[in-house]
Write an enzyme that holds these catalytic residues in place. Structure first.
Site, mmCIF file in Angstrom:
data_model
loop_
_atom_site.group_PDB
_atom_site.id
_atom_site.type_symbol
_atom_site.label_atom_id
_atom_site.label_comp_id
_atom_site.label_asym_id
_atom_site.label_seq_id
_atom_site.Cartn_x
_atom_site.Cartn_y
_atom_site.Cartn_z
ATOM 1 N N SER A 1 29.722 26.440 13.599
ATOM 2 C CA SER A 1 29.110 26.146 12.305
ATOM 3 C C SER A 1 28.764 24.675 12.097
ATOM 4 O O SER A 1 27.991 24.117 12.869
ATOM 5 C CB SER A 1 30.035 26.657 11.211
ATOM 6 N N ARG B 1 25.032 27.733 5.449
ATOM 7 C CA ARG B 1 25.258 26.848 4.293
ATOM 8 C C ARG B 1 23.949 26.309 3.748
ATOM 9 O O ARG B 1 22.939 26.294 4.451
ATOM 10 C CB ARG B 1 26.125 25.658 4.700
HETATM 11 C C1 VG1 Z 1 35.422 25.660 5.551
HETATM 12 C C2 VG1 Z 1 35.058 25.811 4.086
HETATM 13 C C3 VG1 Z 1 35.018 27.283 3.713
HETATM 14 C C4 VG1 Z 1 34.056 28.015 4.639
HETATM 15 C C5 VG1 Z 1 34.437 27.772 6.085
HETATM 16 C C6 VG1 Z 1 33.452 28.374 7.057
HETATM 17 O O1 VG1 Z 1 36.726 26.177 5.780
HETATM 18 O O2 VG1 Z 1 35.969 25.125 3.279
HETATM 19 O O3 VG1 Z 1 34.636 27.396 2.372
HETATM 20 O O4 VG1 Z 1 34.075 29.392 4.374
HETATM 21 O O5 VG1 Z 1 34.494 26.381 6.349
HETATM 22 O O6 VG1 Z 1 32.177 27.875 6.842
HETATM 23 P P1 VG1 Z 1 38.028 25.246 5.891
HETATM 24 O O7 VG1 Z 1 39.147 26.175 6.229
HETATM 25 O O8 VG1 Z 1 37.725 24.206 6.920
HETATM 26 O O9 VG1 Z 1 38.184 24.608 4.539
HETATM 27 V V1 VG1 Z 1 31.154 27.640 8.156
HETATM 28 O O10 VG1 Z 1 29.586 27.332 7.544
HETATM 29 O O11 VG1 Z 1 31.973 26.394 8.946
HETATM 30 O O12 VG1 Z 1 31.250 29.036 9.012
HETATM 31 CO CO CO Z 2 28.191 27.633 8.847
#
Ligand code: VG1
Ligand code: CO
Length: 544
Positions: free
Chosen positions: A114, A283
């Site tokens: 991501s 996003r």
């Molecule tokens: C982060 C965000 C979360 C999101 C996740 C995956 O997780 O805070 O809201 O769903 O990334 O998004 P964390 O555990 O690092 O807070 V993505 O676009 O990286 O798949």
């Molecule tokens: Co993402």
């Protein structure tokens, strides 16, 4: 019949899927058997039935093609009848979700880390999505983790790599592999959801935008939809060619990593709308001319206006947001007389609510917004919904935001990230914080007095499953709050996230500076968690 090759293996430590799949450094994934162990664990848990279809796609980052080729051979050995893979190994995360749903696949492997950086020394990731197109729920990820700990062999077939760039069908070990256009189905879906005519009309009347694909997966999608189908001028999409290392940048659409876009949008020649998406396209960042919209506000503003878009007319049944996301959406739900659900962080928690038809739109403070059209958050979808609303209402982003706040009041909001903190120090900080919770109510921090403090637990309203330890919340008597969580997507040490929020009614100061409005909450968060004492950091690395 092709011979199945059985490869003996031993477990690797630490293959726990985090907030969104297994994410590690590329070097970790390059260890012989590392990716194979994880993929075999997925197949062992899923147990593909005869006729099963598997979708495979990734965000095009370094190591993507290598893992895709191996996953195809392993799928053939594990009994899949068919694999659908995006051309060039590319499928944005929302597009993969759509392909799984549209072609009735049993699930999919999404290869992405991501918003994390890419390249030989950066990050890679694998996530399994289930038949509804969404990330596997905790019951499944838990079973996958358990399997990684006892795995003793993985299955593959002797077969050459396929040509991932050639559209059409080939056979691998008796299994059909279809290489499909990653963009077409997704672009068609967007055209069904939104009023493209209204947007085209706005474009021909002079509406302009800049979309920064951050050298990540959305480039080809954005060019097709925004430039080819909607008529925005060539060059509207910048950084539109997916690169294996994202040009050396973090493909994270926030004000730090998309600073170029921000500067353009705050400058004298800003277009009407600025937007960006992340590594895997789920996003979105929304900036109007001279006006940044926080993801939490964006969720609320989109929810309040979603019925303008043709596919959502008369169809807004409920809203869901993750716990650290601001309560701006709650106020919209209240005004509309519909429910607003508060879930733990991570899109997998929205799946049941969407499947059960209990919510139509969901969002997270981390720039994720989406709806029941797929089961992932969807960057371009959010941009198109904004475009649809702005075109029909004939209003600027800034005007829309001000009108919204004048009706609902404003939730000032910021997230402070302390990155690459020593893991033990971060664990101690959280442990001490949790231990201190019972004594917090009644205590004063500056002008704030604690009303309530807890560790957030969630009971899924559909299947009643319980998820505990989903972040610490400290709520103050004036309605403001601070939330603390450790990230579940990082690959280096720990990342402490501190979420700060304060509500200001419509009659109050609705156009003030966010940092100034949150001063008390920021100071209270430092003291309550002892951030500097534990981490040695007085200031966050990233403020969004
Ligand atoms: C982060 C965000 C979360 C999101 C996740 C995956 O997780 O805070 O809201 O769903 O990334 O998004 P964390 O555990 O690092 O807070 V993505 O676009 O990286 O798949
Ligand atoms: Co993402």
């Amino acid at each position: 019949m092709t011979d199945i090759v059985t490869v003996p293996t031993t477990p690797f430590e630490g293959q726990a899927p985090g907030t969104s799949g297994l994410r590690k450094k590329v070097r970790v994934f390059q260890q012989p058997g590392y990716a194979e162990n994880f993929i075999q664990s997925v197949f062992d848990v899923v147990q593909p039935q005869p006729g099963s279809v598997l979708v495979i796609g990734g965000d095009g980052r370094y190591h993507n093609r290598t893992v895709i080729q191996q996953a195809i051979r392993m799928a053939a050995a594990n009994g899949y009848a068919r694999v659908i893979v995006g051309q060039g190994g590319i499928l944005s995360t929302p597009a993969a979700s759509n392909v799984i749903r549209k072609y009735g696949a049993g699930g999919g492997l999404i290869l992405s880390a991501s918003h994390n950086p890419g390249g030989p020394d950066e990050d890679f990731g694998i996530k399994y999505n289930i038949a509804n197109g969404g990330p596997a729920p905790e019951s499944v990820t838990g079973a996958i983790l358990a399997r990684t700990k006892e795995i003793g062999l993985w299955l593959t077939v002797e077969a050459e790599d396929i040509d991932l760039d050639a559209l059409g069908e080939v056979t691998v070990g008796g299994m059909v592999v279809e290489v499909l256009d990653p963009v077409a189905d997704y672009a068609d879906l967007m055209e069904e959801l939104f009023d493209f005519d209204a947007i085209r009309k706005a474009v021909s009347s002079g509406f302009t935008m800049r979309f920064d694909a951050m050298s990540a997966v959305t480039g080809p999608y954005a060019v097709e939809i925004l430039e080819n189908r909607l008529g925005f001028s060539a060059g509207t999409v910048v950084n539109g060619v997916p690169l294996e290392d994202f040009g050396g940048h973090h493909p994270d659409p926030n004000l730090i990593h998309a600073k170029d876009l921000y500067d353009v949008m705050m400058g004298p020649d800003a277009p009407d709308l600025g937007a960006a998406s992340d590594g895997d396209g789920d996003r979105n960042l929304i900036i109007g001319r001279g006006r940044f919209v926080t993801p939490s506000d964006s969720l609320a503003m989109l929810a309040a206006n979603i019925e303008i878009a043709p596919a959502y007319r008369g169809r807004l049944v409920g809203i869901a947001r993750s716990m650290p996301t601001s309560a701006a959406a709650d106020r919209v739900a209240e005004a509309l007389g519909i429910p607003c659900f508060e879930t733990p962080t991570g899109w997998k928690f929205f799946g049941n609510l969407l499947d059960a038809g209990m919510v139509t739109i969901c969002g997270e403070e981390s720039a994720g917004t989406g709806s029941d059209h797929v089961r992932e958050k969807d960057g371009l979808w959010a941009v198109l919904l904004w475009l649809n609303i702005l075109a029909v209402r004939d209003i600027s982003v800034d005007q829309l935001a001000r009108t919204h706040w004048a009706r609902f009041g404003r939730n000032y909001y910021a997230r402070h990230d302390y990155e690459a903190v020593d893991s033990e120090a971060a664990a101690t900080l959280m442990a001490e914080l949790k231990a201190a919770l019972p004594a917090l109510p009644g205590k004063a921090f500056g002008s704030l007095t604690v009303a309530h403090a807890d560790s957030f637990a969630y009971t899924d309203p559909v299947d009643r499953s319980i998820s505990e330890n989903q972040g610490v919340r400290v709520l103050f008597e004036d309605g403001s709050r601070v939330v603390f969580r450790l990230s579940g997507t990082g690959t280096q040490g720990a990342t402490l996230r501190v979420y700060l929020e304060r509500y200001e009614p419509a009659s109050g100061e609705i156009d003030a500076d966010t940092g100034a409005m949150l001063e008390q909450q920021i100071a209270a968060a430092q003291t309550i968690a002892g951030i500097e004492r534990h981490t040695g950091r007085g200031l966050p690395d990233v403020v969004t």
